[in-house]
Motif scaffolding. Structure first.
Motif, PDB file in Angstrom:
ATOM      1  N   UNK A 303       0.752  -1.019  -0.082  1.00 49.51           N
ATOM      2  CA  UNK A 303      -0.096  -0.013   0.067  1.00 49.51           C
ATOM      3  C   UNK A 303       0.807   1.458   0.097  1.00 49.51           C
ATOM      4  N   UNK A 304       2.011   1.119   0.863  1.00 47.32           N
ATOM      5  CA  UNK A 304       2.891   2.355   0.828  1.00 47.32           C
ATOM      6  C   UNK A 304       3.535   2.660  -0.424  1.00 47.32           C
ATOM      7  N   UNK A 305       3.684   1.411  -1.307  1.00 40.30           N
ATOM      8  CA  UNK A 305       4.465   1.556  -2.560  1.00 40.30           C
ATOM      9  C   UNK A 305       3.345   2.435  -3.702  1.00 40.30           C
ATOM     10  N   UNK A 306       2.234   1.795  -3.476  1.00 43.47           N
ATOM     11  CA  UNK A 306       1.141   2.532  -4.482  1.00 43.47           C
ATOM     12  C   UNK A 306       0.790   3.970  -4.276  1.00 43.47           C
ATOM     13  N   UNK A 307       0.897   4.272  -2.909  1.00 46.17           N
ATOM     14  CA  UNK A 307       0.790   5.512  -2.599  1.00 46.17           C
ATOM     15  C   UNK A 307       1.937   6.287  -2.800  1.00 46.17           C
ATOM     16  N   UNK A 308       3.112   6.047  -2.736  1.00 50.00           N
ATOM     17  CA  UNK A 308       4.397   6.572  -3.335  1.00 50.00           C
ATOM     18  C   UNK A 308       4.329   6.922  -4.840  1.00 50.00           C
ATOM     19  N   UNK A 309       3.898   6.088  -5.384  1.00 46.34           N
ATOM     20  CA  UNK A 309       3.561   5.982  -7.227  1.00 46.34           C
ATOM     21  C   UNK A 309       2.626   7.291  -7.449  1.00 46.34           C
ATOM     22  N   UNK A 310       1.392   7.388  -6.526  1.00 36.44           N
ATOM     23  CA  UNK A 310       0.704   8.360  -6.726  1.00 36.44           C
ATOM     24  C   UNK A 310       1.261   9.491  -6.440  1.00 36.44           C
ATOM     25  N   UNK A 311       2.120   9.823  -5.286  1.00 37.30           N
ATOM     26  CA  UNK A 311       2.975  10.983  -5.161  1.00 37.30           C
ATOM     27  C   UNK A 311       3.871  11.457  -6.373  1.00 37.30           C
ATOM     28  N   UNK A 312       4.516  10.133  -6.874  1.00 36.59           N
ATOM     29  CA  UNK A 312       5.328  10.777  -8.004  1.00 36.59           C
ATOM     30  C   UNK A 312       4.516  11.065  -9.533  1.00 36.59           C
ATOM     31  N   UNK A 313       3.283  10.467  -9.271  1.00 28.92           N
ATOM     32  CA  UNK A 313       2.842  10.784 -10.801  1.00 28.92           C
ATOM     33  C   UNK A 313       2.208  12.284 -10.500  1.00 28.92           C
ATOM     34  N   UNK A 314       1.869  12.590  -9.465  1.00 29.09           N
ATOM     35  CA  UNK A 314       1.486  13.855  -8.979  1.00 29.09           C
ATOM     36  C   UNK A 314       2.865  14.934  -9.494  1.00 29.09           C
ATOM     37  N   UNK A 315       3.884  14.596  -9.065  1.00 27.21           N
ATOM     38  CA  UNK A 315       5.061  15.627  -9.012  1.00 27.21           C
ATOM     39  C   UNK A 315       5.542  15.703 -10.500  1.00 27.21           C
ATOM     40  N   UNK A 316       5.193  14.445 -11.233  1.00 30.57           N
ATOM     41  CA  UNK A 316       5.667  14.393 -12.746  1.00 30.57           C
ATOM     42  C   UNK A 316       4.716  15.066 -13.572  1.00 30.57           C
ATOM     43  N   UNK A 317       3.379  15.383 -13.048  1.00 29.56           N
ATOM     44  CA  UNK A 317       2.537  15.962 -13.833  1.00 29.56           C
ATOM     45  C   UNK A 317       2.541  17.491 -13.943  1.00 29.56           C
ATOM     46  N   UNK A 318       1.644  18.000 -14.616  1.00 29.46           N
ATOM     47  CA  UNK A 318       1.501  19.535 -15.060  1.00 29.46           C
ATOM     48  C   UNK A 318       1.516  20.179 -13.749  1.00 29.46           C
ATOM     49  N   UNK A 319       1.998  21.514 -13.734  1.00 32.46           N
ATOM     50  CA  UNK A 319       2.048  22.299 -12.432  1.00 32.46           C
ATOM     51  C   UNK A 319       0.645  22.809 -12.428  1.00 32.46           C
ATOM     52  N   UNK A 320       0.004  23.008 -13.194  1.00 26.46           N
ATOM     53  CA  UNK A 320      -1.558  23.451 -13.344  1.00 26.46           C
ATOM     54  C   UNK A 320      -2.573  22.127 -13.938  1.00 26.46           C
TER      55      UNK A 320
END
Length: 529
Positions: A303-320
């Motif tokens: 679960x922690x790994x899936x959550x971290x992947x969500x964090x990384x996806x958000x960081x790599x996404x557009x600023x807006x």
């Protein structure tokens, strides 16, 4: 010399526990039953004068401390006295203080290195049981013993590196417990040797994947936390963990020792990703297929790994991000939250918290063992992280909808989530963490009864306190605690730092105060309310 009588021939631990030792070789059965590594036996001796021996050793350590600290670049703890006192008085007071501290952990006919090793193994190695398999560094004593059987060679082998890493960490553990600067100097010298040897081992593809090399990084990261000398809150060994986990690949999960090492490193790494916002240096997608979702610990890691992947996806996404992107992130977060909410439903009964009441009527949570409380602490911290992420995403979505709202639209702008529900989960997790504190630090037993401070068998061990530092810190800094709850968490962090000698705990307590803007000093007791 004075005739001291026939000395006991039992092992060090049996003599410390004041029980009869069966004197089996290489380890006695009592230690195996007790669940601790047998520290071995002292050499035969009849005549001894322990007092003079301690005096000579303390003087020797004091003189080596002064000469070593002038030539060493590593920072060391010093004994400070007012400048108005004469140097003679200062030296006498410092020596007296060091002698008193060192003799607290005196074991007859043993060197300080041996005493430190026994104390370290006692505090930081915990054997797992057949039911839960939750131990801590239990692979270390046999791995360390095997290092002693290997010729040190030029000092650059993984076995030699591990031996220096263990010795240095053990010396620092005892030094912090006894406030003995001479042992700190020796510990730092050993740490430097271990670092140099580790660099050589990592340069060799064959040596880099050995268990001894990986265990050395585990010990060096523990040394860093015991001394409280991280780079801010970031560990200097996280990159090494990520490199070795990737290099060792799937084979490391094929045996228990490899899985135990991996679990330590994985937790170490993902604490920095989830709690501190660090970015991983390697892709660990391959790990997800290797974790057993039916195992409580590995399911939580998944679960922690899936959550971290969500964090990384958000960081790599557009600023807006646009509305659709934010809604997709929210949907992924809800999936993670649902999986976490189901985690406790599949636990065996022995894992579940027990609601009890203290002598004063406070509602407390206790567990079958302290290691269960450690796992629940991480579970609650991860759930709080996720609720806070969902809160932020929902506010972002509301902001986007407000911008897209046309003039004259009658419908109010709303998000997709009920923020009151998210906050309620955060408050529940924080409250349950605080209800668990008295048991987690051994102030009460499983039934909520106060424990006797003199009963050492019920005292919290350093490994258990170490395992709970980051969940406590996150709850204190980010978990919306009430002032009373914040005071309780600061108290236990300060206690672990002072009584167990883990300096990282003191740093986390101060950093949480800074983040909260709360300068209230920590108390010395936990009332369990």
């Amino acid at each position: 010399m004075v005739y001291g009588g026939k000395p006991s021939t039992g092992c060090y631990l049996c003599r410390k526990r004041k029980i009869k030792c069966d004197e089996a070789r290489p380890s006695c059965r009592n230690c195996n039953v007790y669940g601790r590594p047998c520290p071995g036996y002292r050499p035969d001796a009849v005549f001894r004068n322990e007092t003079r021996k301690v005096e000579r050793l303390a003087k020797k350590d004091a003189s080596s401390s002064s000469s070593s600290s002038s030539s060493s670049s590593a920072p060391t703890s010093q004994v400070h006295t007012p400048k108005s006192q004469s140097s003679t008085v200062t030296e006498k007071q410092a020596l007296s203080s060091q002698q008193s501290a060192l003799t607290l952990h005196r074991v007859q006919d043993a060197t300080w290195e041996q005493r430190a090793l026994c104390y370290f193994f006692d505090q930081y190695t915990i054997n797992s049981d057949n039911e839960d398999g939750m131990g801590h560094l239990e692979y270390l004593p046999p791995l360390y013993a095997r290092c002693g059987e290997v010729s040190p060679g030029d000092g650059s082998s993984p076995s030699t590196c591990l031996r220096w890493a263990v010795d240095a960490t053990a010396l620092m553990t005892l030094a912090n417990a006894t406030n003995a600067p001479p042992l700190m100097v020796k510990a730092r010298q050993g740490y430097g040797k271990a670092i140099r040897s580790l660099r050589t081992a990592l340069a060799s593809p064959d040596q880099a994947v050995k268990d001894e090399t990986f265990a050395s990084v585990v010990l060096l990261s523990l040394f860093e936390d015991i001394t409280g000398e991280r780079n801010g809150l970031f560990s200097s060994h996280t990159a090494g963990f990520e490199f070795l986990m990737k290099l060792r690949g799937e084979d490391q999960l094929g045996h228990q020792r490899g899985r135990d090492m991996f679990s330590f490193a994985y937790t170490h790494t993902y604490v920095e990703i989830l709690a501190l916002g660090d970015k991983p240096r390697c892709d660990f997608a391959w790990v997800m297929g290797m974790l057993n979702e039916n195992d409580p610990i590995e399911s939580l890691m998944l679960s922690a790994t899936k959550l971290s992947q969500l964090f990384l996806s958000m960081q790599a996404g557009p600023s807006s991000p646009d509305q659709a992107t934010v809604e997709s992130w929210i949907a992924t977060g809800q999936e993670c939250d649902f999986a976490l909410s189901q985690w406790s439903l599949h636990l065996p009964d022995r894992w579940l918290p027990l609601v009890v009441y203290s002598a004063r009527g406070e509602s407390l949570l206790t567990y079958n063992r302290i290691s269960n409380a450690v796992i629940w602490g991480y579970y609650r911290a991860v759930r709080v992280m996720l609720q806070q992420l969902l809160l932020n995403l929902n506010r972002t979505l509301i902001s986007i909808n407000q911008k897209n709202q046309q003039p004259g639209d009658p419908a109010p702008v709303e998000g997709k989530l009920d923020e009151n529900t998210l906050r309620a989960v955060i408050q529940e997790m924080t409250t349950d963490t605080c209800r668990s504190l008295p048991f987690s630090i051994s102030d009460v037993d499983t039934l909520g009864r106060p424990t006797n401070p003199k009963d050492k068998s019920r005292s919290i061990r350093a490994a258990q306190g170490y395992g709970m530092l980051w969940p406590w810190w996150y709850m204190l800094s980010c978990g919306m605690p009430t002032p009373i709850q914040a005071q309780q968490i600061r108290t236990v962090l300060s206690r672990v730092g002072s009584s167990l000698g883990i300096k990282l705990a003191l740093i986390l307590a101060r950093e949480a105060e800074r983040m909260r803007g709360d300068s209230q000093p920590p108390e010395t007791t936990v009332d369990g309310s």
